[in-house]
Enzyme design. Structure first.
Site: not given
Ligand code: IDP
Ligand code: MG
Length: 139
Positions: A11, A51, A59, A87, A93, A104, A128
């Site tokens: 990213k 997304y 968000f 993962r 996350t 991460r 994807e």
């Molecule tokens: P993941 O990337 O671990 O699969 P997801 O829940 O699919 O997590 O969320 C996608 C992306 O959205 C995350 O990687 C992160 O960049 C962003 N994201 C997730 N939760 C939040 C939040 O609470 N605040 C801001 N950004 C978020």
């Molecule tokens: Mg995800």
């Protein structure tokens, strides 16, 4: 049956911090091979399409703004049990909850700017990968 492919992005925060190299090294060290790769910048609309599943989340605006704020590296990776193993390598996350030694934990700046994407299922890995790469761009 578990598949052998996953999709990742490095990213904008990790690209900006000069961490493409260290992250790719961790990916290779963990046994993943690279089937496809490109360095590019998404428009906000393209980030929104990628997304789409999160469009009702609070968000979503912040996420699509951030994901289009600078270049990213997109790649298709292969390894046995790729989705689950990747993962595990990237960690939770929220980087404050990510295990020690995960990508991460080492490189993410915040829950939004969390260094890398990793597919959450074989089905999404395929969707994807197809969003970013044609059959001519995969090896
Ligand atoms: P993941 O990337 O671990 O699969 P997801 O829940 O699919 O997590 O969320 C996608 C992306 O959205 C995350 O990687 C992160 O960049 C962003 N994201 C997730 N939760 C939040 C939040 O609470 N605040 C801001 N950004 C978020
Ligand atoms: Mg995800």
């Amino acid at each position: 049956m578990t598949g052998n492919k996953t999709f990742t992005m490095i990213k904008p925060d990790a690209v900006e911090a000069n961490n493409i190299g260290p992250i790719l090294a961790m990916i290779n060290k963990a046994g993943f091979k690279i089937l496809a790769m490109k360095y590019m910048r998404l428009t906000k609309e393209q980030a929104g399409m990628f997304y789409e599943v999160h469009k009702e989340r609070p968000f979503y605006g912040e996420l699509t703004e951030y994901m289009s704020s600078g270049p990213i590296v997109a790649a298709v990776l292969t390894k046995d049990n790729a989705v689950a193993d990747y993962r595990k390598l990237i960690g939770a996350t929220d980087p404050t909850k990510a295990d020690e030694g995960t990508i991460r934990k080492l490189f993410a700046k915040s829950i939004a700017a969390n260094a890398v994407h990793g597919s959450d299922s074989d089905e999404n890995a395929e969707i994807e990968s197809n969003f970013f790469f044609s059959s001519l761009e995969r090896f």
